[in-house]
Design an enzyme around this catalytic site. Structure first.
Site, PDB file in Angstrom:
ATOM      1  CG  MET A   1       4.006  37.860 -32.476  1.00  0.00           C
ATOM      2  SD  MET A   1       2.536  37.803 -32.300  1.00  0.00           S
ATOM      3  CE  MET A   1       2.117  38.991 -30.870  1.00  0.00           C
ATOM      4  CG  HIS A   2       4.635  35.411 -27.820  1.00  0.00           C
ATOM      5  ND1 HIS A   2       3.652  36.432 -27.218  1.00  0.00           N
ATOM      6  CD2 HIS A   2       4.170  34.370 -28.472  1.00  0.00           C
ATOM      7  CE1 HIS A   2       2.654  36.177 -28.256  1.00  0.00           C
ATOM      8  NE2 HIS A   2       2.762  34.884 -28.748  1.00  0.00           N
TER       9      HIS A   2
ATOM     10  CG  ASP B   1       4.375  35.536 -36.104  1.00  0.00           C
ATOM     11  OD1 ASP B   1       3.631  35.867 -35.409  1.00  0.00           O
ATOM     12  OD2 ASP B   1       5.167  34.586 -35.910  1.00  0.00           O
TER      13      ASP B   1
END
Length: 478
Positions: free
Chosen positions: A77-78, A233
């Site tokens: 992520m991110h 995830d």
């Protein structure tokens, strides 16, 4: 068959499951991380595509791609994947554990709208502050941004030619109205962007398109093969282990550590540094406590002493009470509950008797102390659970799981051998997108073994955790 792709930090994994959700083939391609400066963590998105080609080649050698009805995506992520108007990558992707944007994150977090709308602290690793860092430090790049994609969604662009993201992944950007599950025009405007720069939002089981002709022709996929929305995830891993309803939870001891609890309603508590995100399923949410170094901390120590991590944990024997030595696993800062990008790790209380096994135990205990901090933060929001499923590489260590059960005071269940993580969850979401599975079919895997708390050592671990919290306060400004 149904294919799940999990784009992780250290590699891309592909898992094929059949109609009975049995894994029939899998493949992996390694990835590396670039750290050009302290606190920086980057990858070249082109490497993700090369890894996907490697995985497709390997799977095609094991089975016929033409039998795959749908593909699901899971991913780290991110990450800020910045594209120009021709979909060319403008700079290396700043990853989830990149903390250079701590000043921009603090400035955003001081704006009450961010917490009120997203339900979360603006952490330095989130996407929006990274883009703000680019605006402040690489203005020429910022001016050319046409689209901002998360890592797995750049892989989706390559697969389908479309711009989509699922809501569980989008919740980690600091741009999502997490309760309403839509992009926030107000927050986007605060960072000089708009919905034009964002992918369309979907839920995890939604169909986001079919494969491009070039993908179909090269590997022999069916023209009707669809790509599901997928999940971030941890949300995808929750789908993989069947953690989808209130009271269900898992702990992941991977590169990072995650304590994940599913929720039936949106209940943010940003002051606790707990992450409150959308789940990969419609109308569901989840809470997470996140620590940035779990097996990463053990692997660091294993490299330091020149012994394999599995050998280090395998030589420990029966569970012991914590010793004087404490390990603070803050090798790259920390999220829950501290939101502290500057703090760094420490070994405290070393003495002549601190041999290799004593320090190994301290490292494992330090990670568990940090997970216990997450448990306490979740409890402060009213989230409770009586058992935890344990997944990730660290779940292979019986000693580590005994420490975890005893410190947290809950039973720890370990699934039977198999990979029930992000790739398996993504494959399940693919199966849902194809119309061949509903939410009732997201059962939890059979349990191979369980670990109960050792009541005789509970007080000793509580005392050690208290010392751990004190050590953080005393070392955080060094």
């Amino acid at each position: 068959m149904y294919l799940g792709l999990d784009l992780g930090t250290s590699g891309l994994k592909g898992i094929l499951i059949d109609a009975g959700q049995k894994v029939v083939a899998e493949a992996h391609a390694a990835l590396t991380v670039s750290r050009p400066q302290p606190g920086w963590s980057e990858q070249n998105p082109a490497d993700w595509l090369a890894a996907a080609e490697t995985v497709f080649d390997a799977l095609s050698a094991q089975t016929s791609a033409g039998e795959i009805r749908a593909i699901g995506l899971s991913g780290q992520m991110h990450g800020a994947t910045l594209l120009d108007g021709r979909d060319e990558v403008l700079r290396p992707c700043m990853l989830w554990n990149d903390t250079r944007a701590h000043e921009q994150a603090a400035a955003m977090d001081a704006d009450a709208d961010f917490r009120a709308i997203t339900g979360n602290i603006v952490f330095p690793g989130f996407t929006a502050p990274k883009v703000a860092w680019v605006r402040d430090n690489e203005p020429g790049v910022f001016e050319r941004i046409s689209r901002v994609l998360l890592p797995k969604d750049y892989l989706r662009l390559w697969l389908t030619g479309g711009y989509h993201s699922d809501k569980s992944d989008a919740a980690g950007t600091s741009w999502l109205d997490t309760g309403k599950r839509v992009w926030s025009d107000r927050l986007l405007a605060r960072t000089g962007l708009s919905r034009v720069n964002m992918p369309a939002l979907v839920d995890g089981p939604d169909v986001t398109g079919k494969l491009r002709a070039g993908i179909v022709d090269r590997w022999g996929f069916s023209d009707d093969c669809v790509v599901a929305g997928g999940g971030g995830d941890n949300a995808a891993s929750a789908i993989g282990v069947g953690v989808t309803g209130a009271g269900e939870a898992f702990v992941s001891l991977g590169t990072s550590g995650v304590l994940f609890a599913a929720c039936d309603a949106y209940a943010p508590a940003p002051e606790t540094a707990v992450h409150t995100f959308c789940h990969a399923l419609p109308r569901t949410w989840h809470q997470m406590g996140v620590i940035l170094s779990a097996t990463d901390a053990l692997n660091w120590y294993a490299g330091l002493v020149g012994v394999d991590a599995a050998d280090l944990t395998g030589e420990l024997g029966d569970l012991q009470a914590p010793g004087r030595t404490l390990f603070l696993p803050y090798l790259g800062g920390e999220r829950t509950p501290h939101n502290d990008a500057a703090v760094r790790g420490a070994l405290v209380g070393l003495e002549h008797a601190s041999g290799r096994q004593a320090v190994t135990r301290a490292v494992l205990e330090g990670v568990v102390h940090a997970v216990r901090d997450c448990r306490d933060a979740l409890a402060a929001t009213g989230t409770q659970f009586e058992r935890l499923l344990a997944v990730g590489g660290g779940a292979k260590s019986d000693y580590w799981l005994k420490v975890l059960a005893t410190s947290l005071g809950v039973a720890i269940d370990v699934p039977v051998a198999g990979d029930f993580g992000g790739a398996f969850g993504a494959a399940r979401l693919a199966m849902m997108a194809a119309g061949d599975l509903d939410a009732d079919g997201l059962s939890q895997p059979p349990i191979a073994r369980s670990f109960e708390p050792d009541a005789a050592l509970a007080d000793a671990f509580t005392e050690a955790h208290t010392r751990f919290r004190t050590a953080y306060q005393q070392t955080r400004t060094l």
